[in-house]
Enzyme design. Structure first.
Site, PDB file in Angstrom:
ATOM      1  N   PHE A 142     100.211  66.301 -54.567  1.00  0.00           N
ATOM      2  CA  PHE A 142      98.845  66.124 -55.069  1.00  0.00           C
ATOM      3  C   PHE A 142      98.613  64.649 -55.346  1.00  0.00           C
ATOM      4  CE2 PHE A 142      95.547  65.750 -58.297  1.00  0.00           C
ATOM      5  CZ  PHE A 142      94.531  66.468 -57.705  1.00  0.00           C
ATOM      6  N   ASP A 227     103.951  57.866 -56.198  1.00  0.00           N
ATOM      7  CA  ASP A 227     102.827  58.278 -57.031  1.00  0.00           C
ATOM      8  C   ASP A 227     103.422  58.785 -58.346  1.00  0.00           C
ATOM      9  OD1 ASP A 227     100.868  59.670 -58.380  1.00  0.00           O
ATOM     10  OD2 ASP A 227     100.022  60.616 -56.585  1.00  0.00           O
ATOM     11  N   LYS A 256      97.191  58.744 -65.688  1.00  0.00           N
ATOM     12  CA  LYS A 256      97.298  59.710 -66.797  1.00  0.00           C
ATOM     13  C   LYS A 256      97.692  59.145 -68.174  1.00  0.00           C
ATOM     14  CE  LYS A 256      97.325  64.029 -64.352  1.00  0.00           C
ATOM     15  NZ  LYS A 256      97.444  63.925 -62.899  1.00  0.00           N
TER      16      LYS A 256
HETATM   17  C1  LIG Z   1      96.597  63.844 -61.709  1.00  0.00           C
HETATM   18  C2  LIG Z   1      97.208  63.244 -60.498  1.00  0.00           C
HETATM   19  C3  LIG Z   1      96.481  62.435 -59.614  1.00  0.00           C
HETATM   20  C4  LIG Z   1      94.989  62.229 -59.741  1.00  0.00           C
HETATM   21  O1  LIG Z   1      94.652  61.553 -60.904  1.00  0.00           O
HETATM   22  P1  LIG Z   1      93.120  61.503 -61.359  1.00  0.00           P
HETATM   23  O2  LIG Z   1      93.158  60.601 -62.559  1.00  0.00           O
HETATM   24  O3  LIG Z   1      92.708  62.899 -61.668  1.00  0.00           O
HETATM   25  O4  LIG Z   1      92.350  60.924 -60.249  1.00  0.00           O
HETATM   26  C5  LIG Z   1      97.156  61.829 -58.571  1.00  0.00           C
HETATM   27  N1  LIG Z   1      98.467  62.024 -58.400  1.00  0.00           N
HETATM   28  C6  LIG Z   1      99.199  62.791 -59.217  1.00  0.00           C
HETATM   29  C7  LIG Z   1     100.655  62.954 -58.971  1.00  0.00           C
HETATM   30  C8  LIG Z   1      98.595  63.445 -60.288  1.00  0.00           C
HETATM   31  O5  LIG Z   1      99.304  64.246 -61.078  1.00  0.00           O
END
Ligand SMILES: *Cc1c(COP(=O)(O)O)cnc(C)c1O
Length: 402
Positions: A142, A227, A256
């Protein structure tokens, strides 16, 4: 804003004006402190979702609140046309505490990943010419909800209905080095992975996998992008998840928990790579504003100076042990996995009803990938709070009939 009105009244008002992009639970949080949350009707909850791994220091950590209050009264926003001391200090802190030498600031995880994808394409074009732009990502990954990041994401459900997607992405199974190696072609410029997959079901890759990916990237001149939007900022027990692998990525994205609650995103890079994004190539109006950077500095200092990471490791072990007891007790509990305080309990059954039942009993968790209960409590969680959460979950699981 002082919130008056019952949860039911707020839910009715939401029903008329808020876009229904989320399947929301009937809960209206109005106040938070540490691992606890209170709703509009005054009910108390133990929060083991922590705003989806955002509130790593718990709700309204005093140091984050104080930083926000002081900075809000001084300067909130001024534009990246100018130099911003709070942004500079945060960039210095991040570079001192990671592999990186340069930082770009934005406002969310998706934006941080967008910046990483743009940088990967641009440096590849500069070094290797056109037609070398593909980014390989993992199945069940994701990376966000923008068009580029849903194109990168390895889950069909986020892509449905949004064609045409951005070309130049390919997904391979997470944790399988051979299929990854076979997927690399002349067009490939980067591999982008979550060191531990969060939304995809709390998936930890086999030991040594990420190191093998690093070696593959080195051999083929590919960038390795981590990420760490969900698993960075202490969640796995070290400041960054990559630190447990004995390797460093070329690019890392954060968001986050970086500011301890308020929205922020960041792309971290080495000097050489960062030079590809020169003046005018990328930007963000709000990115790196004084208010968010001040909050992030306070959050990162609190995270690394107060024994929070040690607590994450100790409580991560404890919560894992307590969850493993459910594996012996309930036949429908299949596996417990994760790292530090991102833990998943995979079931043989759908977890949706368990989440709702737990909420009704005062415990907030969620379910990813259909059958995986996800636990991402604040990293300051205590043993007593874990015991309390486990008691609630035990009561809920006892009512499940299979
Ligand atoms: C939550 C998340 C995102 C997206 O972050 P947003 O602030 O909602 O755009 C991207 N990568 C990972 C691994 C995430 O957990």
């Amino acid at each position: 804003m002082t919130v008056t009105g019952t949860s039911k009244q707020w839910i009715n008002r939401a029903d008329r004006v808020v876009m229904k992009t989320y399947g929301r639970y009937p809960l209206v949080p109005v106040r938070g402190e540490g691992c606890r949350l209170w709703d509009a009707d005054g009910r108390e909850y133990l929060d083991f979702l922590a705003g989806v791994a955002v509130n790593n220091l718990g709700h309204c950590h005093p140091q984050v609140v104080e930083a926000l209050q002081q900075q809000a009264a001084q300067l909130i926003h001024c534009s990246n046309f100018y130099h911003i001391p709070q942004q500079i200090e945060l960039a210095e802190w991040l570079c001192e505490h990671s592999f990186a030498e340069r930082v770009f600031f934005c406002n969310s995880g998706a934006e941080a990943n967008e910046a990483a994808i743009k940088l990967a394409r641009k440096q590849s074009m500069e070094r290797f010419g056109e037609n070398r732009f593909e980014v390989i990502t993992a199945q069940a990954s994701f990376h966000g909800r923008t068009l580029a990041t849903i194109s990168a994401t390895g889950q069909d459900k986020v892509k449905a209905g949004f064609n045409p997607l951005l070309p130049g992405f390919k997904n391979v199974p997470f944790g399988d080095i051979n299929t990854l190696a076979a997927a690399i072609g002349p067009q490939t410029c980067a591999i982008m992975l979550e060191p531990v997959q969060g939304e995809g079901g709390v998936n930890v890759p086999p030991a040594g996998y990420l190191k093998q990916v690093r070696e593959l990237c080195d051999r083929q001149n590919l960038l390795l992008i981590f990420d760490e939007v969900q698993v960075g900022c202490g969640r796995t027990g070290t400041l960054w998840a990559y630190q447990q692998q004995g390797i460093v990525p070329n690019l890392m994205t954060l968001a986050k928990a970086l500011a301890g609650g308020p929205p922020i995103g960041a792309l971290l890079a080495t000097e050489q790579l960062a030079s590809s994004l020169g003046p005018g190539t990328h930007g963000s109006t709000f990115g790196g504003n004084p208010l968010m950077c001040t909050a992030a500095l306070a959050a990162m200092r609190t995270l690394t100076e107060g024994g929070v990471l040690d607590n994450c490791v100790a409580m991560g072990d404890y919560l894992r042990q307590r969850l493993l007891q459910f594996k012996d007790k309930y036949s429908f509990v299949r596996e417990v996995r994760g790292q530090g305080l991102i833990l998943g309990m995979e079931l043989d059954i759908d977890g949706g009803e368990i989440v709702v039942a737990a909420m009704e009993q005062g415990l907030l968790i969620n379910c990813t990938a259909g059958k995986v209960l996800r636990f991402v409590p604040p990293l300051i969680v205590s043993q007593e709070e874990i015991d309390q959460a486990i008691d609630i979950l035990d009561r809920v699981l006892a009512t499940v009939s299979v």
